[in-house]
Motif scaffolding. Structure first.
Motif, PDB file in Angstrom:
ATOM      1  N   GLY A  72      -7.579 -47.203 -11.744  1.00 12.29           N
ATOM      2  CA  GLY A  72      -7.288 -48.559 -11.295  1.00 12.29           C
ATOM      3  C   GLY A  72      -6.036 -49.155 -11.911  1.00 12.29           C
ATOM      4  N   ARG A  89      -1.004 -46.849  -7.881  1.00 11.25           N
ATOM      5  CA  ARG A  89      -2.276 -47.129  -8.544  1.00 11.25           C
ATOM      6  C   ARG A  89      -2.897 -45.798  -8.958  1.00 11.25           C
ATOM      7  NH1 ARG A  89      -5.109 -51.672  -9.101  1.00 11.25           N
ATOM      8  NH2 ARG A  89      -3.977 -52.715  -7.406  1.00 11.25           N
ATOM      9  N   ILE A  91      -5.687 -43.391  -9.441  1.00  9.97           N
ATOM     10  CA  ILE A  91      -6.976 -43.220  -8.790  1.00  9.97           C
ATOM     11  C   ILE A  91      -7.817 -42.166  -9.503  1.00  9.97           C
ATOM     12  CG2 ILE A  91      -8.142 -42.569  -6.624  1.00  9.97           C
ATOM     13  CD1 ILE A  91      -6.618 -45.253  -6.453  1.00  9.97           C
ATOM     14  N   GLU A 114     -12.701 -50.748  -4.067  1.00 16.52           N
ATOM     15  CA  GLU A 114     -11.265 -50.994  -4.182  1.00 16.52           C
ATOM     16  C   GLU A 114     -10.964 -52.386  -3.624  1.00 16.52           C
ATOM     17  OE1 GLU A 114      -8.748 -47.138  -3.722  1.00 16.52           O
ATOM     18  OE2 GLU A 114     -10.248 -47.129  -2.117  1.00 16.52           O
ATOM     19  N   ASP A 149      -1.274 -49.098  -2.775  1.00 17.84           N
ATOM     20  CA  ASP A 149      -2.268 -50.001  -2.184  1.00 17.84           C
ATOM     21  C   ASP A 149      -2.052 -50.168  -0.684  1.00 17.84           C
ATOM     22  OD1 ASP A 149      -3.242 -50.248  -4.725  1.00 17.84           O
ATOM     23  OD2 ASP A 149      -2.771 -52.386  -4.939  1.00 17.84           O
TER      24      ASP A 149
END
Length: 187
Positions: A72, A89, A91, A114, A149
């Motif tokens: 995150g 981001r 993951i 998410e 994102d």
């Protein structure tokens, strides 16, 4: 009269010592800050709406040495081959199994929420497309799985960017500092 001159000289000397001390402390603080933090300009829309094109962020380089990275986290990656840097981001960590099925992320077969994707998920539903697309990946030792994102418009570990290593990660995003009216910590 002599006592007055001596007192005046002492006051001037004291003022200079104070001014020099303040300047030295400011230089020391700036040097330490630059050793642990680095400004970075976001380029492109791969992290929208979390981060916008041309926003300036402060990257915490110390995260690399003080406990590592977490799922995150928003990280900055520097590709030494191309000389380009990007924001993504984090993951998947080394050893993780990453899977997306029907726009739902699973890490090691556990469902992961998410919340930063809600806006784009709604847009994708409205136009009848999958936001992320189904895939499965195993994250090798020493590598990380990253995605933007803005999943419909992001070059990341799914599609050609590959999985960055520890050496390629500059640090984690700690603050959006420009434009000043948008100052915030991105999540």
């Amino acid at each position: 009269m002599n006592a007055k001159k001596i007192t005046l000289k002492k006051k001037r000397k004291t003022k200079w010592i104070i001014v020099l001390s303040i300047v030295l402390i400011a230089v020391l603080i700036f040097t330490i800050r630059m050793a642990f933090y680095k400004p970075f300009i976001v380029e492109g829309s791969s992290m929208a709406p979390t981060l916008q094109d041309s926003e300036r962020i402060l990257v915490d380089k110390a995260a690399k040495y003080t406990g590592g990275f977490y799922r995150g986290d928003i990280i900055v990656i520097h590709d030494k081959t191309s000389g380009r840097s990007s924001v993504k981001r984090l993951i998947g960590l080394p050893g993780d199994s990453v899977k997306v099925k029907d726009d739902q992320l699973y890490i090691n077969d556990k469902k992961v929420e998410e919340p930063y994707l809600k806006e784009h998920q709604q847009e994708a539903k409205e136009i009848g497309v999958s936001l992320t697309g189904d895939f499965e990946a195993e994250v090798p030792s020493g590598k990380y799985f990253v995605m933007g994102d803005n999943r419909l418009n992001s070059m990341d570990s799914r599609n050609g960017m590959g999985m960055p290593s520890d050496e390629e990660i500059v640090g984690t995003e700690s603050l959006v500092f420009y434009p000043f009216s948008e100052m915030r910590q991105a999540k």
